[in-house]
Design an enzyme around this catalytic site. Sequence first.
Site, PDB file in Angstrom:
ATOM      1  N   HIS A   1     -29.800 -87.126-127.203  1.00  0.00           N
ATOM      2  CA  HIS A   1     -30.865 -88.362-126.938  1.00  0.00           C
ATOM      3  C   HIS A   1     -32.240 -88.096-127.560  1.00  0.00           C
ATOM      4  CE1 HIS A   1     -33.388 -90.790-124.049  1.00  0.00           C
ATOM      5  NE2 HIS A   1     -32.222 -91.423-123.871  1.00  0.00           N
TER       6      HIS A   1
ATOM      7  N   ASP B   1     -30.349 -80.043-121.819  1.00  0.00           N
ATOM      8  CA  ASP B   1     -30.602 -81.583-121.419  1.00  0.00           C
ATOM      9  C   ASP B   1     -29.256 -81.888-120.572  1.00  0.00           C
ATOM     10  OD1 ASP B   1     -30.790 -84.129-120.559  1.00  0.00           O
ATOM     11  OD2 ASP B   1     -31.200 -84.984-122.813  1.00  0.00           O
TER      12      ASP B   1
ATOM     13  N   GLN C   1     -27.212 -86.444-118.320  1.00  0.00           N
ATOM     14  CA  GLN C   1     -26.181 -87.397-118.340  1.00  0.00           C
ATOM     15  C   GLN C   1     -25.002 -86.448-117.507  1.00  0.00           C
ATOM     16  OE1 GLN C   1     -25.218 -90.391-118.571  1.00  0.00           O
ATOM     17  NE2 GLN C   1     -26.900 -90.571-120.159  1.00  0.00           N
TER      18      GLN C   1
ATOM     19  N   LYS D   1     -30.470 -90.883-112.400  1.00  0.00           N
ATOM     20  CA  LYS D   1     -29.289 -91.124-112.867  1.00  0.00           C
ATOM     21  C   LYS D   1     -28.032 -90.390-112.021  1.00  0.00           C
ATOM     22  CE  LYS D   1     -30.569 -90.809-117.694  1.00  0.00           C
ATOM     23  NZ  LYS D   1     -30.551 -92.058-118.386  1.00  0.00           N
TER      24      LYS D   1
ATOM     25  N   CYS E   1     -31.091 -94.471-127.524  1.00  0.00           N
ATOM     26  CA  CYS E   1     -31.963 -93.561-127.882  1.00  0.00           C
ATOM     27  C   CYS E   1     -31.153 -92.441-128.455  1.00  0.00           C
ATOM     28  CB  CYS E   1     -32.823 -93.171-126.582  1.00  0.00           C
ATOM     29  SG  CYS E   1     -33.463 -94.410-125.827  1.00  0.00           S
TER      30      CYS E   1
HETATM   31  C1  LIG Z   1     -28.762 -87.329-122.546  1.00  0.00           C
HETATM   32  C2  LIG Z   1     -29.931 -87.852-121.932  1.00  0.00           C
HETATM   33  N1  LIG Z   1     -31.063 -86.966-122.024  1.00  0.00           N
HETATM   34  C3  LIG Z   1     -32.463 -87.716-121.553  1.00  0.00           C
HETATM   35  C4  LIG Z   1     -32.353 -88.798-121.103  1.00  0.00           C
HETATM   36  C5  LIG Z   1     -33.918 -89.269-120.450  1.00  0.00           C
HETATM   37  O1  LIG Z   1     -33.859 -89.445-119.030  1.00  0.00           O
HETATM   38  P1  LIG Z   1     -35.227 -90.273-118.569  1.00  0.00           P
HETATM   39  O2  LIG Z   1     -35.341 -91.399-119.201  1.00  0.00           O
HETATM   40  O3  LIG Z   1     -34.967 -90.520-117.280  1.00  0.00           O
HETATM   41  O4  LIG Z   1     -36.396 -89.328-118.917  1.00  0.00           O
HETATM   42  C6  LIG Z   1     -31.510 -89.722-120.879  1.00  0.00           C
HETATM   43  C7  LIG Z   1     -31.540 -91.177-120.580  1.00  0.00           C
HETATM   44  O5  LIG Z   1     -31.126 -91.968-121.030  1.00  0.00           O
HETATM   45  C8  LIG Z   1     -30.094 -89.303-121.532  1.00  0.00           C
HETATM   46  O6  LIG Z   1     -28.978 -89.888-121.203  1.00  0.00           O
END
Ligand SMILES: Cc1ncc(COP(=O)(O)O)c(C=O)c1O
Lengths: 396, 120
Positions: free
Chosen positions: A113, A190, A193, A216, A354
């Site tokens: 992401h 990260d 997800q 999430k 993203c």
């Molecule tokens: C794999 C991953 N990393 C990071 C994020 C970022 O999350 P947040 O928007 O809550 O900071 C997301 C959210 O879409 C994600 O799916």
Amino acid sequence: MHRKDFPIFNAHKDLIYLDNAATAQKPKAVIDAMSSFYAKQNANIHRGFYALSEEASALYENARALHAKFVGAKAHEIVFTKNATEALNLVAYAWGRVNIKPGDEIVVSVLEHHSNFLPWQVLAHEKKIKLRVWKPDREGVLHVSDLEKLLTARTRMVCCTAVSNVLGTVVPLQKIRPTIGKRRIAFVVDAAQAVAHIPLDVTEIGCDFLAYSVHKMYGPTGVGVLYINERRFFEMKPFLVGGSTARNVSATSVQYFDIPRCLEAGTPPIAEVVASCAAIQYLQRVGFSAIRAHEDALVKAVYERLRIYNFVHPLSSPKDNVGVVSFSLEAMHVHDAASIFSGAHVAVRAGHHCAIPLHTFFHVPGSVRLSLGLYNDAHDIDVFFRVLDSMKRYFK
Amino acid sequence: MTYQQYLSKYKLNKLPHEHVLSAPTRKISRMNDMCGDGLTFYFLIEEGEVKDIGFDGYGCFLSRLASSLLAKKCIGKPVAELKEWNRERLLKLLGFPVEGVREECVLIPLRAFQSFRLKK
Ligand SMILES: Cc1ncc(COP(=O)(O)O)c(C=O)c1O
């Protein structure tokens, strides 16, 4: 299975919510916890010498302990941020900028992401260091044998997602630490997800940093969690500074609190942090093995049923998949597809989610993404396919 | 016609005027910052009259449909009339409701036509 626990489905009886990778809906327990905090316990934390503030502080610290337990960490290794994105930026500023030197290298997977990609890209530009990209195979699976080839004597960080938000595939994180060696390389995970779908244990993973967003995992928005391995504490400097970060301040100097407090500048989202406990408890009550079994059966059925649509091209496979199906459509723009789904009250995501580098890797500009949560059921999937059936006529 | 009727009519084929002009006198590209889609518009202008308009690029059906309908309306008209197009008029030309964020898709051709005006 658990639809009745989620008030949003009372307000929107027809809603087929298949965008759980963007954010999950909230169970009543979480919503109640939020309003209960405001109705009965609201005060700022760590500053008032009166009972209400002490109670709020205790609830907040309880939440820290609960999140620590949730991922197998110690309470002081948990820092609350605004979201996973801020947590990852915190690592880039508070650790990266302090420890990365010109000529060093960072490895980042192409699955990421943007939130676990851009902080490293910016750092790379600033520090004149090399960003090496770890690519998966054609099925989107990362192999540590490929990671090994990217490691050099100058590698200082490896940044990788636990689950791709586009593919849904679980990355075998346990194999990374043995590959990158004990200590020198900082390992950033990260887990945004992954957190609502699989149990996470930072010791088992062997990571130095792990980030996720509470929204999430059926909790409130506005709370991110960053795990920091305590061995890294002495290598870090505060990122945001100000209120709540310092023990002593003079006109020319400052003495910061220890981690985690010096990394939580200003008033945090107290009610949301406290209510995030209800989300953890909800997840634990349902249980990860039940969640996995439920989502796994559904996602396998989706992949199976998709096979007869020759205009649909999935980017990933049902193997080790937490419940995400992204696909491109023969010559149809994904936003048009999403609008057609939306017309039938089916919420799916369309676009690059993203994750532009990953879509570039697959040579598609975007995809339609269906992502499951624990309340989705066979009916939701049937409606999804009814809409997909109605789209056949555009492909004749 | 509704959105779905238009989609059924054209399916996934090229729309009227969705092609490059061989000798355009002006060329303008516009992106939708929300999604990164982008279209390029080609104008053939002679003696103050819009002789032909074409477009191509990567865009959703809505953005392409709006571009196609707008091109059709503007061909054969004086250049000065391009500036009479605004959001309301374009949405009316489209003839069906456009939900929320997708209005940005529809506005891609309008933005291109408007920037045309600025540089004259
Ligand atoms: C794999 C991953 N990393 C990071 C994020 C970022 O999350 P947040 O928007 O809550 O900071 C997301 C959210 O879409 C994600 O799916």
